[in-house]
Enzyme design. Structure first.
Site, PDB file in Angstrom:
ATOM      1  N   SER A  91      56.020   0.551  29.922  1.00 19.26           N
ATOM      2  CA  SER A  91      56.081  -0.125  28.628  1.00 19.26           C
ATOM      3  C   SER A  91      54.963  -1.158  28.484  1.00 19.26           C
ATOM      4  O   SER A  91      53.796  -0.821  28.551  1.00 19.26           O
ATOM      5  CB  SER A  91      57.459  -0.757  28.447  1.00 19.26           C
TER       6      SER A  91
ATOM      7  N   ASP B 282      53.225  -1.411  21.881  1.00 18.73           N
ATOM      8  CA  ASP B 282      53.078  -1.675  23.307  1.00 18.73           C
ATOM      9  C   ASP B 282      52.672  -0.376  24.002  1.00 18.73           C
ATOM     10  O   ASP B 282      52.406   0.629  23.346  1.00 18.73           O
ATOM     11  CB  ASP B 282      54.379  -2.238  23.893  1.00 18.73           C
TER      12      ASP B 282
ATOM     13  N   ASP C  42      54.076   2.041  25.650  1.00 16.26           N
ATOM     14  CA  ASP C  42      54.769   3.318  25.430  1.00 16.26           C
ATOM     15  C   ASP C  42      55.232   3.495  23.991  1.00 16.26           C
ATOM     16  O   ASP C  42      55.911   4.464  23.659  1.00 16.26           O
ATOM     17  CB  ASP C  42      55.946   3.477  26.392  1.00 16.26           C
TER      18      ASP C  42
ATOM     19  N   ASP D   4      57.375   2.049  21.974  1.00 14.29           N
ATOM     20  CA  ASP D   4      58.731   1.924  21.437  1.00 14.29           C
ATOM     21  C   ASP D   4      58.904   0.595  20.709  1.00 14.29           C
ATOM     22  O   ASP D   4      59.988   0.287  20.225  1.00 14.29           O
ATOM     23  CB  ASP D   4      59.794   2.103  22.522  1.00 14.29           C
TER      24      ASP D   4
END
Length: 448
Positions: free
Chosen positions: A104, A241, A243, A245
């Site tokens: 992340s 960010d 990843d 999400d």
């Protein structure tokens, strides 16, 4: 080591705590737990595997794929895609499990492994515990034609973008947007989606090289995005960010629009469209009091949860609510996704701008952020935070001084020996004063 799974999968220093051997073993255990229902029913279980562009994702992906195939699971290797894309593909393709390799917003040397169950949902604690319990145990290995087969799934990119575009209530024609993808997993998907939706897109930090993910960019470092929005005269800026999400935004004046403000804008948009189930928004206890006051004024109910998007999602699934999220930019739109989705959030936010013809700063002004001060007090006994009478008395005195115009929240960290002291007030000076006062009391009352 304690429990291996944290609040969002297994995460740590790649090739340090998180080795190829551990990744392979976790994949085998996950296959045994999540693929068990399919075994013996006429076809092998299958999994979708994706990753963000970290260099370590290459060897960790190889280990996960080897573990799954060795456990008799067919693998669709989707390549570099956002976490919510892997969740979506897991559900859309009818896979038995999904695996995402990402840490992340963490720095590049870290990595992580997230699992999704059938339907693309995050795993409950008890399922994670079952996977962890099987690590290193004996099992019957498939051989011959029973081992899993591996194939690439390049169609995942186009399928995910098509899904995102199908959710749009209004096209984005006429909007100029600066997009910061943190040199992460959304670096191809997010620009494609926004451009196909009609926006003029200026990209920054969308050139991942495996080493530059989250490096002074993305949703944790908004300075570059603010400057680019002003430089290009854009209507808005969007930051993800690593990843993707999460989604944070910047208005045309270079001001940050945080997750609470995005939730406020989307709550009213969905209410107007009749899509805000029970006219209720789900948020965590860390959301700014300004969000709660704005929703009260607009006649929207709020449900508060513990910190963490998994708890937001649990509350939403339990009651059928359609919108929830966190100040950090995790926004869950349950009609379209099973997890936080930064690109989906950006599209819905920008669609509201295009649909109303109002600039983002005007839409975001529906809520006023109260000044918020957070102090982490380390080296204390976090377990006594809710039983200390001296601390309770200090909190009560602070709340009396705030007189309903702010709030106090003391929260023990779930992973570190510290207590988080958060105070909101009408002025920054007042919030800072009360927070420092309480932090001193915490140090005395919870001393070890």
């Amino acid at each position: 080591m304690g429990r291996l799974f944290g609040t969002d999968g297994v995460r740590g220093l790649a090739n340090g705590r998180l080795t190829a051997e551990l990744a392979l073993d976790l994949a085998v255990s996950a296959a045994r737990v999540l693929g068990a229902e399919r075994t013996g029913h006429g076809r092998r279980p299958f999994a979708v595997v994706g990753r963000d562009p970290r260099a370590s994702g290459e060897f960790l992906e190889a280990a996960v794929v080897a573990g799954l195939a060795g456990a008799g699971v067919d693998v669709y290797r989707a390549g570099v895609l956002p976490t919510p894309a892997i969740a979506y593909l897991t559900g859309m393709l009818g896979a038995d499990l999904g695996v995402m390799l990402s840490a992340s917003h963490n720095a590049m040397p870290d990595n992580g492994i997230k699992f999704f169950a059938r339907g693309g949902h995050k795993l409950p604690d008890e399922v994670e515990d079952r996977i962890e319990a099987l690590l290193g145990t004996e099992w019957d290995r498939p051989t011959g034609a029973q081992v899993g087969r591996v194939q690439d799934h390049p169609e995942g990119h186009a399928r995910y973008v098509e899904h995102l575009l199908a959710t749009l209530p209004h096209r984005l024609d006429g909007l100029k947007v600066v997009l910061d993808c943190a040199n992460g997993a959304s670096s191809r998907v997010a620009p494609d989606a926004l451009r196909q939706a009609g926006a003029e897109v200026v990209t920054i930090h969308c050139e991942p090289d495996g080493l530059n993910i989250n490096e002074d960019c993305g949703s944790t470092h908004l300075g570059g995005l603010k400057a680019a929005v002003l430089e290009h005269g854009a209507d808005a800026g969007i930051a993800h960010d690593g990843d993707a999400d999460r989604c944070l935004a910047v208005d045309a004046h270079g001001n940050e629009v945080d997750g609470d403000q995005i939730l406020a804008v989307l709550a009213l948009a969905m209410r107007d469209l009749g899509k805000l189930r029970e006219e209720t928004l789900v948020a965590t206890v860390m959301s700014n009091l300004g969000l709660k006051l704005a929703m009260q004024s607009a006649g929207v109910k709020m449900v508060e949860t513990a910190v963490g998007d998994r708890y937001v999602l649990e509350a939403m699934l339990g009651a059928g609510f359609t919108l929830g999220g966190e100040q950090s930019g995790h926004v869950v739109l349950l009609d379209h996704a099973t997890t936080g989705d930064g690109t989906l959030t950006a599209l819905q936010l920008l669609a509201r701008v295009a649909q109303t013809g109002k600039p983002l700063h005007e839409l975001a002004s529906v809520m006023t952020r109260l000044p918020q001060v957070l102090i982490n007090v380390s080296g204390v006994d976090r377990a006594r935070v809710h039983v200390s009478t001296g601390l309770a008395a200090a909190v009560a005195e602070a709340e009396q001084r705030l007189a309903g115009g702010g709030r106090v929240l003391l929260r023990p960290s779930g992973t570190e020996p510290l207590v988080r002291v958060m105070v909101e007030a009408q002025t920054h000076e007042q919030a800072e004063y009360e927070a420092n006062l309480l932090a001193d009391v915490v140090r005395v009352e919870l001393a070890v």
